[in-house]
Enzyme design. Structure first.
Site, PDB file in Angstrom:
ATOM      1  CE  LYS A 274      -4.001  -1.790   2.580  1.00 13.90           C
ATOM      2  NZ  LYS A 274      -4.980  -1.597   1.501  1.00 13.90           N
ATOM      3  NE  ARG A 348     -10.855  -9.873  -1.966  1.00  8.48           N
ATOM      4  CZ  ARG A 348     -11.184  -9.015  -2.919  1.00  8.48           C
ATOM      5  NH1 ARG A 348     -11.524  -9.448  -4.125  1.00  8.48           N
ATOM      6  NH2 ARG A 348     -11.198  -7.711  -2.679  1.00  8.48           N
TER       7      ARG A 348
HETATM    8  N1  BES Z   1      -8.246  -3.635   4.406  1.00  7.74           N
HETATM    9  C1  BES Z   1      -8.369  -3.292   3.030  1.00  7.74           C
HETATM   10  C2  BES Z   1      -9.695  -2.573   2.744  1.00  7.74           C
HETATM   11  C3  BES Z   1      -9.755  -1.137   3.120  1.00  7.74           C
HETATM   12  C4  BES Z   1      -9.196  -0.160   2.311  1.00  7.74           C
HETATM   13  C5  BES Z   1     -10.428  -0.747   4.257  1.00  7.74           C
HETATM   14  C6  BES Z   1      -9.303   1.159   2.650  1.00  7.74           C
HETATM   15  C7  BES Z   1     -10.520   0.583   4.597  1.00  7.74           C
HETATM   16  C8  BES Z   1      -9.959   1.537   3.786  1.00  7.74           C
HETATM   17  C9  BES Z   1      -8.348  -4.538   2.151  1.00  7.74           C
HETATM   18  O1  BES Z   1      -7.560  -5.565   2.620  1.00  7.74           O
HETATM   19  C10 BES Z   1      -7.787  -4.118   0.838  1.00  7.74           C
HETATM   20  O2  BES Z   1      -6.657  -3.756   0.801  1.00  7.74           O
HETATM   21  N2  BES Z   1      -8.604  -4.184  -0.205  1.00  7.74           N
HETATM   22  C11 BES Z   1      -8.202  -3.794  -1.507  1.00  7.74           C
HETATM   23  C12 BES Z   1      -8.719  -4.815  -2.489  1.00  7.74           C
HETATM   24  C13 BES Z   1      -8.173  -4.641  -3.862  1.00  7.74           C
HETATM   25  C14 BES Z   1      -6.702  -4.989  -3.890  1.00  7.74           C
HETATM   26  C15 BES Z   1      -8.943  -5.538  -4.792  1.00  7.74           C
HETATM   27  C16 BES Z   1      -8.779  -2.415  -1.789  1.00  7.74           C
HETATM   28  O3  BES Z   1      -9.920  -2.161  -1.391  1.00  7.74           O
HETATM   29  O4  BES Z   1      -8.077  -1.601  -2.344  1.00  7.74           O
HETATM   30 MN    MN Z   2      -5.529  -5.374   1.946  1.00  7.99          MN
END
Ligand code: BES
Ligand code: MN
Ligand code: ZN
Length: 492
Positions: A274, A348
């Protein structure tokens, strides 16, 4: 803070502060009118240009003919527009004003307001939850406390008591405790709140209420074949835990409600790292697990007549030499294979194994709770959690419970049409479905592991915490889950 239901009159109540409401247009509520009459019009005179706007407050001291030392007037807005949201705002405004006062006790005469077709128990619940929410503090990591502990420790809810209202009070107090636990776990940083810490907190709850607890370790996961969960924890130095907490308050023959909560104690994204900005917020990525723990605690504390199993897969998502790489294929507990195209779609992956594991408890219903996608935040903001279900009756029940708890959800489609976005050339499915409808394809992924279950999924990415100046955990959706469990067991 203690709450008690007690018939009182506003002019004679011997409390440090009496809280009464006023609608816009200087329209006094019955309790405010009684104070004014006892004070021979002194209240009305003191109103000045008070608008009565929702959430505005005015403090009056030493009114003649009134036993309480202080009277706090709280604006309720126009009477014609008075509804749930205004009631909740007024309670919050009262709480914030009371925090500053230094009164040891207060009588909340707002509580008898008529709110649409809601029964008085609703008012009691939301008065308690609103007050407790406003008085929540998280300063255990500051050496210089900002402000002294607020003095308020007794709140009277002036109503004539009944068993229904006492039940509402007990439910709300237990719910507030459960939500506070979830909130604190969310606020704790990832160097403190590790998977082992979560397991220890669950063990504490288990000891306190004599609940059953099992914690699966890495070797147990390996034996079972939880290849997806294990792929997420690979590069972390913190051992993963799969925490299972059981409360049996219902009939032995009754199948349990199984709650499954995402417990990523820190989500760096892994190799699909990230960006640095706001990455600290990913300490909240265990809010699903925290809400499951808070909910089970609340249900046990109020001795709810329900059987519930909380399943909390907990680990970190880290980069490193041992980390899963984009393109890796893993075999899940269900036997299905997954191509990990993005290691940041890890929620997931841990949930699919936890959901497959949940089937062992022969559940009546399974609900998972997860800070799953940024896409859900884009779709619904910080107001509603995303609701997905493979059973419309269950979805309806959850939505009604969410409205009741004012911890709201909005249903999204889970149509088969979206499934093709998860197609993989190399495995049974990919773990991402591209940018369009990101929260739906995430839910579709989970749906492939719950086909034999009555199942719903709550995406709480937007509702479990707040960003910005008020950054912090919210304790949602504990109020919704507690209300759902109780309504599902027949208590309205
Ligand atoms: N924990 C994050 C989701 C999230 C993102 C929660 C921002 C709160 C704020 C999750 O694990 C994640 O990183 N999801 C990705 C999925 C994507 C790679 C398909 C996302 O939402 O960017
Ligand atoms: Mn994630
Ligand atoms: Zn995550």
């Amino acid at each position: 803070m203690e709450f008690s239901i007690k018939a009182l009159s506003p002019e004679a109540a011997k409390a440090g502060c009496v809280v009464v409401g006023i609608h816009s247009g200087k329209e006094l509520t019955p309790a405010a009118r009684r104070v004014d009459q006892a004070a021979r019009g002194a209240l009305r005179k003191a109103l000045g240009d008070l608008s009565g706007k929702t959430g505005s407050t005015l403090l009056l001291r030493g009114l003649p003919g009134v036993a309480a030392e202080r009277v706090l007037l709280v604006g309720l807005g126009a009477r014609s527009e008075f509804a749930e949201a205004q009631f909740r705002d007024a309670v919050r405004a009262a709480a914030n004003a009371l925090k500053e006062l230094g009164a040891k006790d207060a009588a909340l005469f707002l509580v008898d307001a008529k709110i649409g077709s809601r029964a008085l128990g609703w008012n009691v619940r939301h008065a308690v939850l609103g007050m407790r929410d406003a008085f929540y503090r998280f300063d255990q990591l500051k050496t210089q406390k900002k402000a002294p502990e607020p003095a308020l420790d007794q709140v009277f809810l002036p109503l004539s008591s009944s068993s229904k209202l006492q039940d509402a009070l007990a439910e709300a107090s237990a719910t507030a405790d459960g939500a506070a636990l979830a909130r604190t776990l969310g606020n704790l940083p990832a160097n403190i709140c590790t998977p082992a810490y979560l397991a220890a907190e669950a063990a504490k709850v288990a000891r306190q209420f004599k609940l059953g607890i099992d914690v699966l370790e890495r070797r147990d996961m390996e034996k079972l074949g939880m290849g997806a969960l294990l792929s997420v924890t690979r590069a972390s130095h913190q051992p993963p835990k799969l925490i299972v907490l059981r409360y049996s308050g219902g009939a032995k023959t009754k199948k349990p409600l199984v709650l499954v909560g995402k417990g990523i104690t820190f989500d760096t994204g892994g190799i699909s790292l990230k960006p640095a900005a706001e990455m600290d917020e990913m300490k909240f990525d265990m809010s699903g697990a925290a809400s499951v723990l808070g909910t089970v605690k609340a249900l046990a504390a109020m001795r709810a007549p329900v059987n519930v199993v909380g399943v909390m897969p907990a680990c970190e998502n880290m980069p490193g030499g041992a980390a899963s790489k984009p393109g890796d294929v893993v075999t899940t507990l269900s036997g299905q294979t997954v191509e990990i195209l993005n290691t940041d779609a890890e929620g997931r992956l841990i949930l699919c194994d936890a959901l497959a594991y949940a089937a062992r408890f022969n559940p009546e219903v399974v609900v998972d709770i997860a800070t799953l996608t940024g896409a859900c935040v884009i779709a619904l903001g910080h107001v509603a959690s995303g609701l997905f279900a493979n059973d419309q009756k269950l979805a309806d029940e959850l939505r009604e419970a969410a409205d009741d708890a004012w911890d709201r959800v909005w249903q999204m489609p889970l149509w088969e049409d979206y499934q093709e976005q998860l197609r993989s050339n190399f495995a049974d499915m990919a773990n991402i479905g591209g940018r369009p409808a990101g929260c739906i394809t995430a839910a579709c992924f989970l749906a492939r592991f719950t086909r034999k279950l009555r199942w719903a999924h709550l995406d709480i990415a937007g509702t479990a915490w707040k960003s910005g100046r008020e950054k912090g955990s919210t304790g949602r959706p504990v109020p919704l889950l507690v209300r759902f469990a109780l309504r599902h067991a027949g208590r309205k």
